[in-house]
Every structure is written in structure tokens, then in C-alpha cells.
Design a protein around this motif. Structure first.
Motif, PDB file in Angstrom:
ATOM      1  N   UNK A  43      -6.051  25.072  10.404  1.00 31.17           N
ATOM      2  CA  UNK A  43      -5.903  24.615   9.020  1.00 31.17           C
ATOM      3  C   UNK A  43      -6.670  23.314   8.824  1.00 31.17           C
ATOM      4  N   UNK A  44      -7.658  23.346   7.946  1.00 27.87           N
ATOM      5  CA  UNK A  44      -8.438  22.157   7.607  1.00 27.87           C
ATOM      6  C   UNK A  44      -7.870  21.522   6.341  1.00 27.87           C
ATOM      7  N   UNK A  45      -8.102  20.216   6.175  1.00 23.66           N
ATOM      8  CA  UNK A  45      -7.742  19.551   4.925  1.00 23.66           C
ATOM      9  C   UNK A  45      -8.841  18.583   4.532  1.00 23.66           C
ATOM     10  N   UNK A  46      -8.601  17.797   3.493  1.00 20.08           N
ATOM     11  CA  UNK A  46      -9.636  16.911   2.958  1.00 20.08           C
ATOM     12  C   UNK A  46     -10.148  15.922   4.001  1.00 20.08           C
ATOM     13  N   UNK A  47      -9.303  15.555   4.973  1.00 12.01           N
ATOM     14  CA  UNK A  47      -9.728  14.590   5.994  1.00 12.01           C
ATOM     15  C   UNK A  47     -10.760  15.181   6.946  1.00 12.01           C
ATOM     16  N   UNK A  48     -10.930  16.509   6.921  1.00 13.09           N
ATOM     17  CA  UNK A  48     -11.902  17.167   7.796  1.00 13.09           C
ATOM     18  C   UNK A  48     -13.257  17.370   7.122  1.00 13.09           C
ATOM     19  N   UNK A  49     -13.372  16.990   5.862  1.00  6.23           N
ATOM     20  CA  UNK A  49     -14.620  17.209   5.124  1.00  6.23           C
ATOM     21  C   UNK A  49     -15.735  16.367   5.731  1.00  6.23           C
ATOM     22  N   UNK A  50     -16.885  16.990   5.992  1.00  9.89           N
ATOM     23  CA  UNK A  50     -17.993  16.295   6.632  1.00  9.89           C
ATOM     24  C   UNK A  50     -19.203  16.172   5.705  1.00  9.89           C
ATOM     25  N   UNK A  51     -18.997  16.379   4.433  1.00 11.68           N
ATOM     26  CA  UNK A  51     -20.056  16.174   3.463  1.00 11.68           C
ATOM     27  C   UNK A  51     -20.019  14.725   2.976  1.00 11.68           C
ATOM     28  N   UNK A  52     -20.715  14.460   1.883  1.00  7.43           N
ATOM     29  CA  UNK A  52     -20.714  13.132   1.271  1.00  7.43           C
ATOM     30  C   UNK A  52     -19.266  12.673   1.092  1.00  7.43           C
TER      31      UNK A  52
END
Length: 320
Positions: free
Chosen positions: A294-303
Motif C-alpha cells: 500500500x502506497x500513500x502520498x509520502x511515497x510519491x517520487x514526482x515533483x
């Protein structure tokens, strides 16, 4: 007034300033995220702010400098990952992300996981026959799944890559689009093509497509098949119906792996249809040989703004 701490961070030489980023962009990012002041002076920078924040930023800079000295090129994505892990209290594990190269891209550049979420995802793919990656856009689910697929192909663990996604967005308008069926559905498969081109290069990818080693097709093409010795990726799985999801999962053959990715917040199915991804999330989560990450916003690797946008939408959704 809260306590303020001033600390200096010293570089060994001018070349080390590369960790600051172009026009000190990495320093600006650190200053913004931790609400501190950063003043660079040649090979030295002064940090001023709350003691706990100053110590975190100092530790981040120290780790980035160590990675730079080991020959790793530091980019803004690395700084963002370090910030996220520091905020989660997991900065001690940051350097571990660079210990393993998953595969090298078409230019010979090493591809590694970017955060703990991605590392857990990669480990789950290696361990399980079927792995579900569930979470928002920008977490690298599709790209990393394609990386793992290419790595498995290069190691001879599988003989074929089968990459698919439903073309739900086209709906009933698909027949009105120009061209043959391939030309109609290719736009919906573009993210998968983009990942392959980035990892293998355009020419190599096209050769493998021509030889049938890589197959990219809409989900409907999977019906009636048994997929042996293949790495099979289903992307945008939130747009599969329950019947389609069952059909896809039961295609698993001997010597194969499946990865199913999706974002439950971006379901484009007609209102009377129920997402197959939502069903399996409760139905299959505790079965052996099946992994869920389960991914969440803390895993985002974009800008970094992308993570803030996702968090804002999540917060708004929780109020509804």
C-alpha cells in the motif's frame, strides 16, 4: 520565541557543491520543507532554525555527501526521498536504498528504488507469485514494475513480458476513433511504452515487440490464455470489473509472476460496475504467495507539489 540553533555544514571541496543542486535548488527544497534558513557561503552553508529540524537537515546533507563521494549522482528525486524518510523517522535506512541496482537503463544508468515503499514493493515482487501495488499516482508503481519485469527477463527467469491495462477510458467511443484496433488502444498503453523506452531504449524495445518477447495489449486479449514463464503486469487495475479481475488472475501459469497496480481513487468504471481491485483487496489479502503493498502520498517520487496535491485531495475526501 522558540529556541533557534545555528550550525555550519562544511564541504571538502568545490566539487561537493553539486549536492546543493542547480542554483541551490536542493537547499531551497530543504529550507522550505523543514522551515529553516539556509545560507551558502562557498564551501560552507549555515543552517538556522529549530534544533530538531537543523539536526535532520544536517544529517541529510551528510548522507547525500557520502553518497556523492561513493560515485552516486544526486538529483532532486534523491533529496525528496531523503526528506520523506527523515520526516517519517526513517533516515537511517536511506543509504540502504542505494545498495542494490535493479537494472541499468538504455544509457547504462543504474535504476534503484527511491524509498522504503518502493523497496518493499520490489521485495514483494521477488517473493510472491502475485503482487498488488495499491496507491496514488506518482509513486512509481508502473515504472518499477516494468523495471522488475525487464530485470527478470534479462536474468532468464521468464521468457516473455506481457503488459496490459483496460481501455475503460475510451468506453463506447472507442469505435469512433480513427485507425485499427492497435492504433485505438495504444494511447491507453502509452505509460507502459514510455517505461520500456526509458529502460531498454526505443530500438531494443521495438525489436523485442517484433519478436513477441514483449507483448503490450488491452486486457480483453488475455481471455482464454494460460500465461506460462511470463512476467505479467496489469496496470490501472482499478478500472477492471470484478469479472475481468478474476479472468486475469486465473491466467497465471507455471514459472510466471503477476503484478497488479491500481489507484482506488481514480476509478473510471460506469457507476453500475464494481472495481475488481477493490474486491481483491479484501478477498485475497491474506492468501499465501500473494503480496499487497500500500502506497500513500509520502511515497510519491514526482515533483514535491504532487505529493501535496494528493494529500490535499485525501484530506478533502475524508471530510465528505
Amino acid at each position: 520565541m522558540s529556541e533557534q540553533l545555528t550550525k555550519s555544514f562544511q564541504l571538502e571541496n568545490n566539487d561537493d557543491a553539486v549536492i546543493f543542486g542547480i542554483n541551490d535548488a536542493n537547499l531551497d527544497l530543504l529550507a522550505e520543507k523543514f522551515q529553516i534558513l539556509i545560507h551558502p557561503f562557498g564551501n560552507q552553508i549555515d543552517l538556522k532554525g529549530a534544533p530538531d529540524k537543523i539536526n535532520l537537515v544536517n544529517n541529510i546533507l551528510r548522507i547525500l555527501l557520502k553518497l556523492h563521494h561513493s560515485g552516486i549522482q544526486i538529483g532532486q528525486a534523491d533529496v525528496i526521498s531523503a526528506i520523506q524518510m527523515a520526516q517519517a523517522g526513517k533516515l537511517d535506512y536511506f543509504s540502504d536504498l542505494y545498495n542494490e541496482i535493479l537494472v541499468r537503463d538504455a544509457n547504462g544508468k543504474p535504476i534503484r528504488v527511491r524509498n522504503l515503499g518502493q523497496r518493499n514493493y520490489a521485495k514483494a515482487i521477488l517473493k510472491n507469485d502475485i503482487t498488488f501495488g495499491i496507491g496514488p499516482a506518482g509513486t512509481g508503481k508502473t515504472y518499477l514494475a516494468v523495471v522488475m519485469a525487464v530485470a527478470a527477463l534479462k536474468k532468464g527467469q521468464v521468457k516473455k513480458l506481457i503488459l496490459t491495462r483496460p481501455a475503460v477510458e475510451a468506453g463506447e467511443n472507442l469505435g469512433f476513433l480513427p485507425g485499427d484496433l492497435k492504433e485505438k488502444v495504444d494511447p491507453y498503453l502509452r505509460p507502459i511504452y514510455d517505461a520500456l523506452y526509458a529502460i531498454l531504449g526505443t530500438e531494443h524495445t521495438n525489436r523485442l515487440l517484433e519478436r513477441g518477447v514483449i507483448e503490450i495489449a488491452p486486457l480483453a486479449y488475455m481471455r482464454g490464455r494460460t500465461l506460462d514463464e511470463a512476467f505479467v503486469l496489469l496496470d490501472e487495475a482499478q478500472n477492471t470489473t470484478q469479472e475481468q479481475m478474476k479472468m486475469f488472475l486465473t491466467r497465471l501459469g507455471f514459472g510466471s509472476k503477476m503484478v497488479v497496480n491500481g489507484d482506488p481513487t481514480q476509478i473510471d468504471l460506469p457507476r453500475h460496475s464494481h472495481s475488481g481491485l477493490l474486491q481483491v483487496n479484501g478477498l485475497l489479502r491474506n492468501l499465501p504467495h500473494i503480496g499487497f503493498i500500500d502506497f500513500d502520498a509520502s511515497d510519491v517520487v514526482r515533483h514535491p507539489v504532487v505529493a501535496e496535491i494528493i494529500a490535499a485531495y485525501d484530506k478533502n475526501r475524508s471530510k465528505e
